[in-house]
Design a protein around this motif. Structure first.
Motif, PDB file in Angstrom:
ATOM      1  N   LEU A 129       0.856  -1.188   0.000  1.00 33.13           N
ATOM      2  CA  LEU A 129       0.000   0.000   0.000  1.00 33.13           C
ATOM      3  C   LEU A 129       0.886   1.229   0.000  1.00 33.13           C
ATOM      4  N   MET A 130       0.692   2.102  -0.975  1.00 35.02           N
ATOM      5  CA  MET A 130       1.389   3.392  -1.033  1.00 35.02           C
ATOM      6  C   MET A 130       0.410   4.479  -0.615  1.00 35.02           C
ATOM      7  N   VAL A 131       0.699   5.134   0.511  1.00 32.82           N
ATOM      8  CA  VAL A 131      -0.140   6.219   1.024  1.00 32.82           C
ATOM      9  C   VAL A 131       0.544   7.532   0.666  1.00 32.82           C
ATOM     10  N   GLY A 132      -0.108   8.310  -0.192  1.00 30.45           N
ATOM     11  CA  GLY A 132       0.484   9.533  -0.705  1.00 30.45           C
ATOM     12  C   GLY A 132       0.903   9.340  -2.152  1.00 30.45           C
ATOM     13  N   ALA A 133       0.629  10.337  -2.978  1.00 25.18           N
ATOM     14  CA  ALA A 133       0.890  10.204  -4.414  1.00 25.18           C
ATOM     15  C   ALA A 133       1.801  11.310  -4.928  1.00 25.18           C
ATOM     16  N   TRP A 157      -3.400   5.020  -2.300  1.00 23.28           N
ATOM     17  CA  TRP A 157      -4.360   5.884  -1.616  1.00 23.28           C
ATOM     18  C   TRP A 157      -3.774   7.284  -1.510  1.00 23.28           C
ATOM     19  N   ASN A 158      -4.602   8.273  -1.785  1.00 20.64           N
ATOM     20  CA  ASN A 158      -4.205   9.666  -1.661  1.00 20.64           C
ATOM     21  C   ASN A 158      -5.412  10.467  -1.179  1.00 20.64           C
ATOM     22  N   ARG A 159      -5.160  11.593  -0.535  1.00 18.74           N
ATOM     23  CA  ARG A 159      -6.285  12.420  -0.071  1.00 18.74           C
ATOM     24  C   ARG A 159      -7.213  12.788  -1.219  1.00 18.74           C
ATOM     25  N   THR A 160      -6.641  13.060  -2.383  1.00 13.88           N
ATOM     26  CA  THR A 160      -7.461  13.277  -3.577  1.00 13.88           C
ATOM     27  C   THR A 160      -7.325  12.058  -4.470  1.00 13.88           C
ATOM     28  N   THR A 161      -8.434  11.460  -4.819  1.00 11.72           N
ATOM     29  CA  THR A 161      -8.396  10.268  -5.665  1.00 11.72           C
ATOM     30  C   THR A 161      -7.742  10.571  -7.006  1.00 11.72           C
ATOM     31  N   ARG A 162      -7.931  11.797  -7.472  1.00  9.66           N
ATOM     32  CA  ARG A 162      -7.330  12.187  -8.747  1.00  9.66           C
ATOM     33  C   ARG A 162      -5.815  12.012  -8.704  1.00  9.66           C
ATOM     34  N   GLY A 163      -5.207  12.418  -7.591  1.00  8.23           N
ATOM     35  CA  GLY A 163      -3.765  12.269  -7.461  1.00  8.23           C
ATOM     36  C   GLY A 163      -3.336  10.813  -7.532  1.00  8.23           C
ATOM     37  N   ALA A 164      -4.122   9.925  -6.923  1.00  3.50           N
ATOM     38  CA  ALA A 164      -3.805   8.498  -6.952  1.00  3.50           C
ATOM     39  C   ALA A 164      -3.899   7.944  -8.368  1.00  3.50           C
ATOM     40  N   ILE A 176       2.391  -6.412 -12.569  1.00  3.48           N
ATOM     41  CA  ILE A 176       1.883  -6.188 -11.220  1.00  3.48           C
ATOM     42  C   ILE A 176       0.580  -5.402 -11.270  1.00  3.48           C
ATOM     43  N   GLN A 177      -0.407  -5.856 -10.515  1.00  5.91           N
ATOM     44  CA  GLN A 177      -1.714  -5.196 -10.475  1.00  5.91           C
ATOM     45  C   GLN A 177      -1.633  -3.904  -9.667  1.00  5.91           C
ATOM     46  N   VAL A 178      -2.180  -2.821 -10.196  1.00  2.85           N
ATOM     47  CA  VAL A 178      -2.225  -1.538  -9.504  1.00  2.85           C
ATOM     48  C   VAL A 178      -3.689  -1.140  -9.338  1.00  2.85           C
ATOM     49  N   GLU A 179      -4.058  -0.789  -8.099  1.00  5.55           N
ATOM     50  CA  GLU A 179      -5.457  -0.451  -7.813  1.00  5.55           C
ATOM     51  C   GLU A 179      -5.519   0.808  -6.960  1.00  5.55           C
ATOM     52  N   VAL A 180      -6.297   1.783  -7.408  1.00  7.57           N
ATOM     53  CA  VAL A 180      -6.585   2.969  -6.603  1.00  7.57           C
ATOM     54  C   VAL A 180      -7.713   2.626  -5.647  1.00  7.57           C
ATOM     55  N   ILE A 181      -7.508   2.937  -4.377  1.00 12.43           N
ATOM     56  CA  ILE A 181      -8.493   2.573  -3.366  1.00 12.43           C
ATOM     57  C   ILE A 181      -8.853   3.805  -2.543  1.00 12.43           C
ATOM     58  N   GLU A 182     -10.144   4.009  -2.299  1.00  9.72           N
ATOM     59  CA  GLU A 182     -10.595   5.214  -1.601  1.00  9.72           C
ATOM     60  C   GLU A 182     -10.724   5.017  -0.093  1.00  9.72           C
ATOM     61  N   ASN A 183     -10.937   3.779   0.333  1.00  8.95           N
ATOM     62  CA  ASN A 183     -11.127   3.486   1.755  1.00  8.95           C
ATOM     63  C   ASN A 183      -9.777   3.091   2.355  1.00  8.95           C
ATOM     64  N   LEU A 184      -9.175   4.000   3.113  1.00  8.39           N
ATOM     65  CA  LEU A 184      -7.837   3.743   3.643  1.00  8.39           C
ATOM     66  C   LEU A 184      -7.833   2.576   4.619  1.00  8.39           C
ATOM     67  N   ALA A 185      -8.842   2.493   5.472  1.00  8.53           N
ATOM     68  CA  ALA A 185      -8.902   1.394   6.442  1.00  8.53           C
ATOM     69  C   ALA A 185      -8.916   0.043   5.732  1.00  8.53           C
ATOM     70  N   ALA A 186      -9.711  -0.058   4.676  1.00  7.69           N
ATOM     71  CA  ALA A 186      -9.779  -1.310   3.921  1.00  7.69           C
ATOM     72  C   ALA A 186      -8.444  -1.628   3.264  1.00  7.69           C
ATOM     73  N   ALA A 187      -7.748  -0.598   2.786  1.00  5.67           N
ATOM     74  CA  ALA A 187      -6.455  -0.807   2.145  1.00  5.67           C
ATOM     75  C   ALA A 187      -5.419  -1.298   3.147  1.00  5.67           C
ATOM     76  N   ILE A 205      -2.510   6.336   9.626  1.00  5.55           N
ATOM     77  CA  ILE A 205      -2.494   4.891   9.849  1.00  5.55           C
ATOM     78  C   ILE A 205      -2.937   4.602  11.280  1.00  5.55           C
ATOM     79  N   LYS A 206      -3.976   3.802  11.415  1.00  2.00           N
ATOM     80  CA  LYS A 206      -4.524   3.439  12.727  1.00  2.00           C
ATOM     81  C   LYS A 206      -4.077   2.015  13.089  1.00  2.00           C
TER      82      LYS A 206
END
Length: 312
Positions: A129-133, A157-164, A176-187, A205-206
Motif C-alpha cells: 500500500l502506497m499512502v500519498g501520491a 491511496w491519496n487524499r485526492t483520488t485524482r492524485g492516486a 503487477i496489479q495496480v489499484e486505486v483505493i478510496e477506503n484507507l482502512a480497507a487498504a 495509519i490506525k
C-alpha cells in the motif's frame, strides 16, 4: 571536478546496487552531521527556506546538500524545492563532484526505506500500500519492489483520488496489479507492506487496522509536529529507525508518543547502523508488526553521493 546531472543520476541509481552500497557504507564509522536552516517570511502561508545539510566521514568523504524551498515557484511553473549536492574528498578537501540534489534525494530516501524493508518486511510480501501520491511515491514503490520482488499488487491511496489515479498512470509495473483505493482502512487491512509519504500532522495509519506481520515504512513526517501513524500503531509495533540521531529527538512520529508516555526512546530497537552491522537481527517472526521511521539525514545524502560518484 565532475558535474553529474539529473539524467546521469537516473542512469546510475539502480536500486538493488544502491541499496547494497548503503548497507556497506553503514558498516563504516559513524559520521559527523550538522544542518543549517535559514528562513525568510513571506506574505503567503509558507516561508521561503534555505537549507544546508552537511556530513563528514573522516578520511573518506565530506559533502553538503544545498536546498532552496520557494513555495511561490509553483505558480510560475518552477519547482518549489531545488537542490544541489557538493562532494569533496574527506582527507584533503578537494572538490570531487556536483550532483543534482533533487533527483539524488528521491533515490537516497527510497533506498534508505527499502534497506529497512530488507531487514524488517516478511520475505513473501505480496500486497504493498502506497499512502500519498507525491513525487516520492514512484521511487518508493520501485525501491521496495527491488528488495521484495514477491510484490504482486500495489494499492494506491491519496487524499485526492485524482492524485492516486495520476500516480497509477505514471507507474511502470509490468504484470503487477495496480489499484486505486478510496477506503484507507480497507487498504491497510489488505496490505503486507505499507509505505507512507505525506506531510500530515494528523495520523493516517490506525493501529487497529493493522494485520499481524505487516511492515510499516513511515517516510513523510520530518518536523516535530508531523506524524503519519497513531499511538496504537506505535504501541503494537517493534520500532526501528534509519538513524537515532535524525529521528528520536527530531520528528513528531516519535517525539509525540515519547512525550505522552506511550513509548520511551529505549523502545526503538535498532537503526541501520545496528542492522547493517548485524548487531540486531531485524524481524524475528512473521507474526510481528514492524515500523520503520525514515528520518533522512546528511549521512545518507553523503553515502548516496559517494555511490553516484563511484559509478559515474
Amino acid at each position: 571536478m565532475k558535474s553529474i546531472d539529473a539524467e546521469q543520476v537516473h542512469r546510475i541509481c539502480e536500486f538493488s546496487r544502491l541499496i547494497d552500497r548503503l548497507s556497506q557504507l553503514h558498516q563504516q564509522p559513524t559520521e559527523e552531521m550538522r544542518d543549517l536552516l535559514l528562513t525568510q517570511p513571506t506574505a503567503a502561508e509558507s516561508d521561503n527556506s534555505f537549507f544546508i545539510r552537511a556530513a563528514w566521514q573522516h578520511d573518506r568523504a565530506m559533502g553538503a546538500k544545498i536546498i532552496s524551498i520557494i513555495p511561490a515557484n509553483s505558480a510560475n511553473d518552477l519547482p518549489a524545492i531545488q537542490a544541489i549536492y557538493v562532494l569533496l574528498d574527506g582527507k584533503n578537501g578537494l572538490p570531487l563532484a556536483t550532483i543534482d540534489g533533487t533527483v539524488m534525494t528521491y533515490y537516497k530516501t527510497a533506498a534508505d526505506s527499502a534497506l529497512g524493508a530488507r531487514y524488517l518486511a516478511r520475505q513473501e510480501v505480496e500486497t504493498m500500500l502506497m499512502v500519498g501520491a507525491g513525487d516520492m511515491a514512484p521511487y518508493l514503490i520501485d525501491a521496495h519492489q527491488a528488495v521484495r520482488p514477491s510484490i504482486r499488487k500495489i494499492l494506491l491511496w491519496n487524499r485526492t483520488t485524482r492524485g492516486a489515479f495520476e500516480l497509477a498512470g505514471r507507474l511502470k509495473t509490468g504484470k503487477i496489479q495496480v489499484e486505486v483505493i478510496e477506503n484507507l482502512a480497507a487498504a491497510v487491512k489488505q496490505a503486507d507492506l505499507i509505505c507512507c509519504a505525506t506531510r500530515t500532522t494528523e495520523p493516517l495509519i490506525k493501529g487497529q487496522w493493522l494485520r499481524v506481520g505487516t511492515h510499516v515504512d513511515l517516510v513523510g513526517a520530518f518536523t516535530p509536529d508531523m506524524r503519519e501513524a497513531d499511538d496504537q500503531t506505535i504501541r503494537r509495533s517493534r520500532l526501528f529507525v534509519n538513524s537515532r540521531l535524525t529521528t528520536i529527538g527530531e520528528i513528531g512520529e516519535l517525539m509525540i508518543p515519547i512525550k505522552n508516555g506511550v513509548i520511551s526512546a529505549a523502545d526503538v530497537l535498532a537503526d541501520h547502523y545496528d542492522l547493517c552491522r548485524n548487531k540486531h537481527p531485524g524481524r524475528t517472526s512473521d507474526q510481528e508488526i514492524t515500523v520503520f521511521k525514515n528520518g533522512g539525514g546528511g549521512h545518507v545524502d553523503l553515502m548516496t553521493a559517494r555511490f553516484i560518484y563511484e559509478q559515474s
